[in-house]
Scaffold this motif. Structure first.
Motif, PDB file in Angstrom:
ATOM      1  N   ALA A  44       0.620  -1.134   0.026  1.00 31.17           N
ATOM      2  CA  ALA A  44      -0.058   0.035   0.004  1.00 31.17           C
ATOM      3  C   ALA A  44       0.970   1.289  -0.142  1.00 31.17           C
ATOM      4  O   ALA A  44       1.954   1.298   0.813  1.00 31.17           O
ATOM      5  CB  ALA A  44      -0.932   0.036   1.298  1.00 31.17           C
ATOM      6  N   TYR A  87     -10.450  -8.119  -7.763  1.00 26.53           N
ATOM      7  CA  TYR A  87      -9.073  -7.462  -7.530  1.00 26.53           C
ATOM      8  C   TYR A  87      -8.328  -8.490  -6.869  1.00 26.53           C
ATOM      9  O   TYR A  87      -7.018  -8.638  -6.991  1.00 26.53           O
ATOM     10  CB  TYR A  87      -9.040  -5.998  -6.869  1.00 26.53           C
ATOM     11  CG  TYR A  87      -9.432  -5.086  -7.873  1.00 26.53           C
ATOM     12  CD1 TYR A  87      -8.515  -3.986  -7.894  1.00 26.53           C
ATOM     13  CD2 TYR A  87     -10.529  -4.906  -8.556  1.00 26.53           C
ATOM     14  CE1 TYR A  87      -8.854  -3.160  -8.782  1.00 26.53           C
ATOM     15  CE2 TYR A  87     -10.996  -3.924  -9.314  1.00 26.53           C
ATOM     16  CZ  TYR A  87     -10.023  -3.020  -9.396  1.00 26.53           C
ATOM     17  OH  TYR A  87     -10.371  -1.782 -10.313  1.00 26.53           O
ATOM     18  N   HIS A  92      -3.108  -2.868  -7.473  1.00 21.22           N
ATOM     19  CA  HIS A  92      -4.350  -2.480  -7.618  1.00 21.22           C
ATOM     20  C   HIS A  92      -4.640  -1.261  -8.849  1.00 21.22           C
ATOM     21  O   HIS A  92      -5.580  -1.580  -9.255  1.00 21.22           O
ATOM     22  CB  HIS A  92      -4.818  -1.775  -6.081  1.00 21.22           C
ATOM     23  CG  HIS A  92      -6.076  -1.100  -6.304  1.00 21.22           C
ATOM     24  ND1 HIS A  92      -6.436  -0.056  -6.809  1.00 21.22           N
ATOM     25  CD2 HIS A  92      -7.445  -1.708  -5.842  1.00 21.22           C
ATOM     26  CE1 HIS A  92      -7.783   0.324  -6.717  1.00 21.22           C
ATOM     27  NE2 HIS A  92      -8.416  -0.732  -6.278  1.00 21.22           N
ATOM     28  N   MET A  93      -3.506  -0.842  -8.914  1.00 23.15           N
ATOM     29  CA  MET A  93      -3.662   0.408 -10.108  1.00 23.15           C
ATOM     30  C   MET A  93      -3.607  -0.411 -11.567  1.00 23.15           C
ATOM     31  O   MET A  93      -4.175  -0.207 -12.319  1.00 23.15           O
ATOM     32  CB  MET A  93      -2.425   1.314 -10.111  1.00 23.15           C
ATOM     33  CG  MET A  93      -2.630   2.336  -8.974  1.00 23.15           C
ATOM     34  SD  MET A  93      -3.980   3.605  -9.482  1.00 23.15           S
ATOM     35  CE  MET A  93      -3.654   4.801  -8.297  1.00 23.15           C
ATOM     36  N   HIS A 115      -7.065  -2.057 -11.816  1.00 22.03           N
ATOM     37  CA  HIS A 115      -7.851  -0.913 -12.045  1.00 22.03           C
ATOM     38  C   HIS A 115      -7.635  -0.525 -13.618  1.00 22.03           C
ATOM     39  O   HIS A 115      -8.814  -0.008 -14.345  1.00 22.03           O
ATOM     40  CB  HIS A 115      -7.666   0.375 -11.514  1.00 22.03           C
ATOM     41  CG  HIS A 115      -8.384   1.705 -11.813  1.00 22.03           C
ATOM     42  ND1 HIS A 115      -9.547   1.822 -11.580  1.00 22.03           N
ATOM     43  CD2 HIS A 115      -7.765   2.720 -12.473  1.00 22.03           C
ATOM     44  CE1 HIS A 115     -10.121   2.837 -12.094  1.00 22.03           C
ATOM     45  NE2 HIS A 115      -8.961   3.539 -12.552  1.00 22.03           N
ATOM     46  N   TYR A 175      -1.355   7.420  -2.278  1.00 27.81           N
ATOM     47  CA  TYR A 175      -2.355   6.854  -3.241  1.00 27.81           C
ATOM     48  C   TYR A 175      -3.648   6.274  -2.583  1.00 27.81           C
ATOM     49  O   TYR A 175      -4.005   4.989  -2.831  1.00 27.81           O
ATOM     50  CB  TYR A 175      -1.566   6.086  -4.349  1.00 27.81           C
ATOM     51  CG  TYR A 175      -0.998   7.026  -5.342  1.00 27.81           C
ATOM     52  CD1 TYR A 175      -1.582   7.623  -6.278  1.00 27.81           C
ATOM     53  CD2 TYR A 175       0.529   7.244  -4.938  1.00 27.81           C
ATOM     54  CE1 TYR A 175      -0.662   8.467  -7.064  1.00 27.81           C
ATOM     55  CE2 TYR A 175       1.072   8.112  -5.836  1.00 27.81           C
ATOM     56  CZ  TYR A 175       0.667   8.709  -7.060  1.00 27.81           C
ATOM     57  OH  TYR A 175       1.417   9.585  -7.804  1.00 27.81           O
ATOM     58  N   GLU A 176      -4.038   6.864  -1.687  1.00 29.80           N
ATOM     59  CA  GLU A 176      -5.285   6.076  -0.436  1.00 29.80           C
ATOM     60  C   GLU A 176      -4.843   4.661  -0.374  1.00 29.80           C
ATOM     61  O   GLU A 176      -5.849   3.913  -0.328  1.00 29.80           O
ATOM     62  CB  GLU A 176      -6.414   6.384  -1.658  1.00 29.80           C
ATOM     63  CG  GLU A 176      -6.835   7.758  -1.748  1.00 29.80           C
ATOM     64  CD  GLU A 176      -8.039   7.930  -2.586  1.00 29.80           C
ATOM     65  OE1 GLU A 176      -8.653   6.886  -3.099  1.00 29.80           O
ATOM     66  OE2 GLU A 176      -8.571   8.903  -2.756  1.00 29.80           O
ATOM     67  N   LYS A 234      -3.681   2.470  -1.913  1.00 25.94           N
ATOM     68  CA  LYS A 234      -3.505   1.395  -3.048  1.00 25.94           C
ATOM     69  C   LYS A 234      -2.172   1.080  -3.426  1.00 25.94           C
ATOM     70  O   LYS A 234      -1.262   1.633  -3.141  1.00 25.94           O
ATOM     71  CB  LYS A 234      -4.295   2.166  -4.348  1.00 25.94           C
ATOM     72  CG  LYS A 234      -5.598   2.676  -4.047  1.00 25.94           C
ATOM     73  CD  LYS A 234      -6.639   1.322  -3.960  1.00 25.94           C
ATOM     74  CE  LYS A 234      -8.167   2.283  -3.643  1.00 25.94           C
ATOM     75  NZ  LYS A 234      -8.861   1.721  -2.656  1.00 25.94           N
ATOM     76  N   SER A 235      -2.248  -0.029  -4.060  1.00 27.64           N
ATOM     77  CA  SER A 235      -0.993  -0.765  -4.302  1.00 27.64           C
ATOM     78  C   SER A 235      -0.803  -0.474  -5.833  1.00 27.64           C
ATOM     79  O   SER A 235      -1.615  -0.485  -6.692  1.00 27.64           O
ATOM     80  CB  SER A 235      -0.881  -1.928  -3.870  1.00 27.64           C
ATOM     81  OG  SER A 235      -1.917  -2.927  -4.750  1.00 27.64           O
TER      82      SER A 235
END
Length: 160
Positions: free
Chosen positions: A34, A72, A45-46, A49, A38-39, A41-42
């Motif tokens: 994490a 995810y 995750h990006m 996304h 970026y909130e 997010k990893s």
């Protein structure tokens, strides 16, 4: 026009391959770490996304196909991400074939959030690739924040 868009997408895939090679060989175990800026997010995750955007706009909205949405948690490695983007690449091929002669014609479907989707296939194509590059830049920033200075991954690196 479709041949030009296929060539442009081939450039996108080449820069994506460079990004994934760097992440696999340098970032490694921090793929799922994490990043607070970026909130939490990893990088993983990006990347998922990014694929999710292709899934939403190409088969779901433009082609009006039934879509199995991404979970995810099903993606844990760069190999998983490569497989995922191979699926997106196949969807892009179908999309470009379907709209080969109608890239500037508005897409009319019932899945729009408003009365009518006013996007053309060219607009959707442009959106998904610029969306990917937007988040690629964020992934590069995430790599830096995790202590991994990234290589250049923009298209112009292919000039040399």
């Amino acid at each position: 026009m479709t041949q030009l868009l296929q060539k442009q997408y081939a450039l996108v895939k080449r820069t994506r391959a460079g990004l994934l090679a760097f992440i696999e060989t340098v970032v490694g175990n921090d793929l799922a770490t994490a990043v607070p800026a970026y909130e939490n997010k990893s990088i993983l995750h990006m990347l998922v996304h990014n694929a999710d955007c292709y899934l939403y706009w190409l088969p779901y909205m433009a082609l009006e196909q039934k879509v199995e949405w991404l979970n995810y948690g099903d993606y844990a490695s760069v190999a998983d991400i490569r497989q995922l983007f191979m699926r997106m690449d196949e969807m892009m091929d179908v999309f470009l074939d379907k709209f080969e002669k109608s890239m500037d014609m508005p897409i009319d479907n019932a899945r729009s959030r408003s009365d009518k989707l006013n996007a053309t296939p060219l607009m959707i194509f442009t959106h998904v690739i610029t969306h990917e590059f937007h988040h690629k830049g964020q992934v590069m920033a995430m790599c830096r924040q995790l202590g991994y200075p990234p290589p250049e991954t923009d298209i112009y690196r292919l000039f040399y």
